[in-house]
Design a protein around this motif. Structure first.
Motif, PDB file in Angstrom:
ATOM      1  N   SER A   1       0.839  -1.207   0.000  1.00 14.26           N
ATOM      2  CA  SER A   1       0.000   0.000   0.000  1.00 14.26           C
ATOM      3  C   SER A   1       0.868   1.248   0.000  1.00 14.26           C
ATOM      4  CB  SER A   1      -0.963   0.000   1.191  1.00 14.26           C
ATOM      5  OG  SER A   1      -0.238   0.165   2.385  1.00 14.26           O
ATOM      6  N   SER A   2       2.019   1.137   0.667  1.00  9.49           N
ATOM      7  CA  SER A   2       2.943   2.270   0.672  1.00  9.49           C
ATOM      8  C   SER A   2       3.500   2.502  -0.741  1.00  9.49           C
ATOM      9  CB  SER A   2       4.069   1.966   1.656  1.00  9.49           C
ATOM     10  OG  SER A   2       5.106   2.871   1.496  1.00  9.49           O
ATOM     11  N   ALA A   3       3.865   1.398  -1.407  1.00 10.57           N
ATOM     12  CA  ALA A   3       4.415   1.508  -2.782  1.00 10.57           C
ATOM     13  C   ALA A   3       3.371   2.065  -3.740  1.00 10.57           C
ATOM     14  CB  ALA A   3       4.892   0.138  -3.253  1.00 10.57           C
ATOM     15  N   VAL A   4       2.138   1.555  -3.576  1.00  8.17           N
ATOM     16  CA  VAL A   4       1.063   2.046  -4.455  1.00  8.17           C
ATOM     17  C   VAL A   4       0.823   3.535  -4.216  1.00  8.17           C
ATOM     18  CG1 VAL A   4      -1.434   1.907  -4.869  1.00  8.17           C
ATOM     19  CG2 VAL A   4      -0.075  -0.182  -4.769  1.00  8.17           C
ATOM     20  N   LYS A   5       0.907   3.911  -2.950  1.00  6.01           N
ATOM     21  CA  LYS A   5       0.687   5.318  -2.616  1.00  6.01           C
ATOM     22  C   LYS A   5       1.768   6.191  -3.256  1.00  6.01           C
ATOM     23  CE  LYS A   5      -0.161   8.230   1.404  1.00  6.01           C
ATOM     24  NZ  LYS A   5      -0.045   8.310   2.870  1.00  6.01           N
ATOM     25  N   ARG A   6       3.006   5.709  -3.174  1.00  6.80           N
ATOM     26  CA  ARG A   6       4.118   6.465  -3.791  1.00  6.80           C
ATOM     27  C   ARG A   6       3.891   6.600  -5.310  1.00  6.80           C
ATOM     28  NH1 ARG A   6       7.461   3.403  -0.562  1.00  6.80           N
ATOM     29  NH2 ARG A   6       8.062   2.040  -2.306  1.00  6.80           N
ATOM     30  N   ALA A   7       3.481   5.481  -5.895  1.00  4.22           N
ATOM     31  CA  ALA A   7       3.253   5.497  -7.349  1.00  4.22           C
ATOM     32  C   ALA A   7       2.134   6.480  -7.697  1.00  4.22           C
ATOM     33  CB  ALA A   7       2.915   4.105  -7.846  1.00  4.22           C
ATOM     34  N   ASN A   8       1.076   6.440  -6.904  1.00  3.55           N
ATOM     35  CA  ASN A   8      -0.056   7.344  -7.180  1.00  3.55           C
ATOM     36  C   ASN A   8       0.359   8.808  -7.056  1.00  3.55           C
ATOM     37  OD1 ASN A   8      -2.171   5.654  -7.903  1.00  3.55           O
ATOM     38  ND2 ASN A   8      -2.547   5.064  -5.764  1.00  3.55           N
TER      39      ASN A   8
ATOM     40  N   GLU B   1       6.692  -4.868  -6.044  1.00  3.30           N
ATOM     41  CA  GLU B   1       7.714  -4.675  -7.075  1.00  3.30           C
ATOM     42  C   GLU B   1       7.156  -3.864  -8.254  1.00  3.30           C
ATOM     43  OE1 GLU B   1      10.248  -7.681  -9.730  1.00  3.30           O
ATOM     44  OE2 GLU B   1      10.002  -8.365  -7.645  1.00  3.30           O
ATOM     45  N   PHE B   2       5.959  -4.253  -8.691  1.00  3.21           N
ATOM     46  CA  PHE B   2       5.337  -3.555  -9.827  1.00  3.21           C
ATOM     47  C   PHE B   2       4.983  -2.105  -9.465  1.00  3.21           C
ATOM     48  CE2 PHE B   2       3.668  -7.249 -12.680  1.00  3.21           C
ATOM     49  CZ  PHE B   2       4.981  -7.662 -12.860  1.00  3.21           C
ATOM     50  N   ALA B   3       4.484  -1.936  -8.253  1.00  2.00           N
ATOM     51  CA  ALA B   3       4.124  -0.577  -7.825  1.00  2.00           C
ATOM     52  C   ALA B   3       5.372   0.299  -7.745  1.00  2.00           C
ATOM     53  CB  ALA B   3       3.415  -0.620  -6.471  1.00  2.00           C
ATOM     54  N   ASP B   4       6.480  -0.300  -7.282  1.00  2.00           N
ATOM     55  CA  ASP B   4       7.742   0.465  -7.220  1.00  2.00           C
ATOM     56  C   ASP B   4       8.190   0.894  -8.622  1.00  2.00           C
ATOM     57  OD1 ASP B   4       8.029   0.499  -4.508  1.00  2.00           O
ATOM     58  OD2 ASP B   4       9.289  -1.292  -4.409  1.00  2.00           O
ATOM     59  N   LYS B   5       8.049  -0.037  -9.566  1.00  4.24           N
ATOM     60  CA  LYS B   5       8.409   0.295 -10.952  1.00  4.24           C
ATOM     61  C   LYS B   5       7.562   1.459 -11.452  1.00  4.24           C
ATOM     62  CE  LYS B   5      10.218  -3.927 -13.027  1.00  4.24           C
ATOM     63  NZ  LYS B   5       9.972  -4.985 -13.994  1.00  4.24           N
ATOM     64  N   ALA B   6       6.256   1.344 -11.123  1.00  6.64           N
ATOM     65  CA  ALA B   6       5.340   2.412 -11.556  1.00  6.64           C
ATOM     66  C   ALA B   6       5.777   3.752 -10.967  1.00  6.64           C
ATOM     67  CB  ALA B   6       3.914   2.082 -11.139  1.00  6.64           C
ATOM     68  N   ALA B   7       6.154   3.727  -9.699  1.00  6.95           N
ATOM     69  CA  ALA B   7       6.573   4.966  -9.033  1.00  6.95           C
ATOM     70  C   ALA B   7       7.840   5.518  -9.684  1.00  6.95           C
ATOM     71  CB  ALA B   7       6.806   4.705  -7.547  1.00  6.95           C
ATOM     72  N   ARG B   8       8.803   4.602  -9.970  1.00  2.00           N
ATOM     73  CA  ARG B   8      10.064   5.059 -10.581  1.00  2.00           C
ATOM     74  C   ARG B   8       9.800   5.698 -11.958  1.00  2.00           C
ATOM     75  NH1 ARG B   8      12.411   0.303  -8.685  1.00  2.00           N
ATOM     76  NH2 ARG B   8      12.275  -0.685 -10.736  1.00  2.00           N
ATOM     77  N   LEU B   9       8.960   5.026 -12.713  1.00  2.00           N
ATOM     78  CA  LEU B   9       8.662   5.535 -14.063  1.00  2.00           C
ATOM     79  C   LEU B   9       7.969   6.891 -13.997  1.00  2.00           C
ATOM     80  CD1 LEU B   9       7.624   2.189 -15.690  1.00  2.00           C
ATOM     81  CD2 LEU B   9       9.265   3.779 -16.685  1.00  2.00           C
ATOM     82  N   ALA B  10       6.981   6.975 -13.095  1.00  2.00           N
ATOM     83  CA  ALA B  10       6.240   8.243 -12.981  1.00  2.00           C
ATOM     84  C   ALA B  10       7.170   9.355 -12.518  1.00  2.00           C
ATOM     85  CB  ALA B  10       5.079   8.081 -12.006  1.00  2.00           C
ATOM     86  N   THR B  11       8.089   9.010 -11.599  1.00  2.00           N
ATOM     87  CA  THR B  11       9.035  10.021 -11.119  1.00  2.00           C
ATOM     88  C   THR B  11       9.992  10.469 -12.229  1.00  2.00           C
ATOM     89  OG1 THR B  11       8.932   8.959  -8.957  1.00  2.00           O
ATOM     90  CG2 THR B  11      10.742  10.513  -9.317  1.00  2.00           C
ATOM     91  N   SER B  12      10.371   9.519 -13.086  1.00  2.00           N
ATOM     92  CA  SER B  12      11.346   9.838 -14.144  1.00  2.00           C
ATOM     93  C   SER B  12      10.800  10.837 -15.159  1.00  2.00           C
ATOM     94  CB  SER B  12      11.792   8.565 -14.865  1.00  2.00           C
ATOM     95  OG  SER B  12      10.760   8.097 -15.704  1.00  2.00           O
ATOM     96  N   THR B  13       9.494  11.015 -15.148  1.00  2.00           N
ATOM     97  CA  THR B  13       8.926  11.972 -16.120  1.00  2.00           C
ATOM     98  C   THR B  13       9.441  13.387 -15.876  1.00  2.00           C
ATOM     99  OG1 THR B  13       6.991  12.336 -14.724  1.00  2.00           O
ATOM    100  CG2 THR B  13       6.778  10.682 -16.469  1.00  2.00           C
ATOM    101  N   GLN B  14       9.757  13.653 -14.598  1.00  2.00           N
ATOM    102  CA  GLN B  14      10.229  15.002 -14.277  1.00  2.00           C
ATOM    103  C   GLN B  14      11.499  15.335 -15.075  1.00  2.00           C
ATOM    104  OE1 GLN B  14      10.815  15.763 -10.116  1.00  2.00           O
ATOM    105  NE2 GLN B  14      11.367  17.906 -10.474  1.00  2.00           N
TER     106      GLN B  14
END
Lengths: 348, 126
Positions: free
Chosen positions: B25-32, B75-88
């Motif tokens: 839930s923490s990873a999903v929250k970060r990704a969101n 793991e998947f949520a972390d990837k999502a978070a990394r990808l979303a962050t990389s947009t910056q």
């Protein structure tokens, strides 16, 4: 049939159970291996063209990568059906991505010159699009290799000189005077006249550049200027004044020198002329004396002309006395006309 | 003593079953949060690959949560978070690249600046 009853029936039939287990194991391994091979192939395919896919089919690329991850995950957790489903999604996404990135502009182009790196001989140097060897991807700062950079070269496709801003020095009128020195580059003319045609305004055959009287027709021997005191016809050098002599003598008076000088000049310049000088008198006095005087005067004139440079061989002198009058000898005016010297051109 | 054993047992069970959901839930929250930031700042427009992949991994994470696959979901949520962050970072670079491409197509005679050296598409599916 519940799970427990299935197990019970398997225990009752161990052979069937073994066969089923073997099938399940083999099919599972086959699926797992297939998924691994398939995903690896897709990944390699995408890796080789990643940049073009990223440029032109980013969403399909993302979907493909997510689906591949899922396929691997499902396969590694023993869920072949889900793995296959994900794998099919991945394949479809890769196909979509491929279609979207077929355009040439999607290919990697690091120097952003519009020529993909695979076709670009200079992938890090942008092509200068200037209609000269633009397809190789390499810039050509001096197309004609004349040492003048294209930016400063007014004729970038023709070798020229720096002094002529990179343009070749031409001779458009073909007169041997290059255009950069030719004041009349499209009209032929001699170098002595800066490439411009030499004019002959008075149409006397003497070009204006050599004509001291360019607006008055005159013979070449008189530097293009007209004679003042004589004129030349087909058979005679005509005098505009009379030749004056001392009375009853053959001594030429000074006032006739200028006119006789012109006569001498005309005969010298017309080297083919042969001239007969004829002396004439009026009818007053003795015929013989008149004849003698006219001969003496013709001789005197011939002598004067020879002294001015005329070849003596082209001159003959004849005294005609009173035999060939032009006018009435009974009047003073007529007699004045009859006293004369004539220059007849007998050969030219 | 019996109570102590019971408490330790309960803690162990709780840790075993509760850690996964907490982490995911923490990873999903970060990704969101990362995705919201990307959308809020408009970075998603210049990073269609990153944002689509992030959405895909986040959807997969939700799916796996539904199947109690918390580890993989994290793991998947972390990837999502990394990808979303990389947009910056990638948004600015992609926008510049697009600008260069457009200008090189319009004004082909002008030399274009060099393409950014870093490879696009950080945080891909691996």
């Amino acid at each position: 049939m519940t799970g427990i009853s299935m197990l019970q029936s398997l225990f009752k039939y161990p052979r069937a159970a073994l066969v089923l287990l073997a099938f399940t194991t083999v099919s599972g391994c086959a699926t797992s291996s297939e998924i691994e091979t398939g995903t690896t192939t897709l990944e390699k395919l995408m890796a080789a063209h990643r940049e073009s896919l990223y440029n032109c089919s980013p969403k399909a690329l993302a979907n493909a990568e997510v689906a591949i991850s899922l396929a691997r995950f499902e396969s590694s957790h023993g869920r072949p059906v889900a793995a296959r489903t994900a794998m099919e999604k991945a394949k479809a996404a890769v196909r979509d991505a491929w279609k979207g990135s077929e355009d040439r502009k999607c290919l990697p182009d690091h120097d952003a010159d519009g020529i993909p790196d695979v076709e670009d001989k200079c992938p890090l140097l942008p092509e200068d699009i200037d209609q000269f060897q633009d397809e190789d991807g390499c810039p050509d700062p001096d197309n004609d290799n004349d040492g003048v950079k294209d930016v400063d070269d007014q004729c970038p496709l023709e070798a020229g000189t720096p002094a002529n801003r990179g343009c070749p020095i031409k001779d458009q009128d073909g007169d041997g005077v290059f255009d950069n020195e030719d004041a009349c580059p499209i009209v032929p003319g001699p170098r002595s006249n800066r490439g411009c045609p030499v004019q002959d305004a008075d149409k006397d055959g003497v070009l204006d550049s050599e004509d001291k009287c360019p607006n008055e027709a005159g013979p070449a021997e008189n530097e293009g200027c007209p004679y003042k005191l004589i004129s030349i016809t087909n058979d005679q050098i005509q005098l505009k004044q009379k030749v004056f002599f001392q009375t009853a003598k053959s001594v030429i008076l000074k006032e006739s020198f200028e006119m006789l000088d012109e006569v001498a000049m005309a005969i010298v310049q017309h080297s083919r002329f042969k001239v007969r000088i004829e002396g004439h008198t009026d009818s007053k006095g003795n015929d013989k004396a008149n004849m003698k005087l006219s001969q003496a005067r013709a001789d005197s004139v011939r002598k004067y002309l020879v002294s001015k440079g005329v070849d003596s061989l082209v001159l003959t002198s004849v005294g005609r006395g009173e035999d060939v009058p032009l006018d009435d000898n009974s009047t003073e005016a007529g007699r004045a006309v009859n006293r004369r010297v004539e220059f007849l051109i007998i050969e030219q | 003593m019996r109570w102590l054993v019971l408490a330790v047992g309960l803690f162990a069970i709780g840790a075993a079953t509760g850690c996964g959901p907490i982490q995911v839930s923490s990873a999903v929250k970060r990704a969101n949060i990362a995705m919201s930031q990307a959308q809020l700042n408009g970075w998603d427009k210049d990073c269609p690959y990153e944002i689509t992949a992030a959405e895909g991994y986040l959807a997969a994470a939700h799916d796996l949560i539904g199947r109690s696959e918390f580890g993989a979901a994290t793991e998947f949520a972390d990837k999502a978070a990394r990808l979303a962050t990389s947009t910056q970072d990638n948004a600015a670079r992609n926008a510049r690249t697009r600008q260069i491409r457009e200008s090189s197509q319009k004004e082909t005679s002008e030399p274009a600046p060099a393409f950014p050296s870093e490879a696009p598409g950080t945080g891909g599916a691996r």
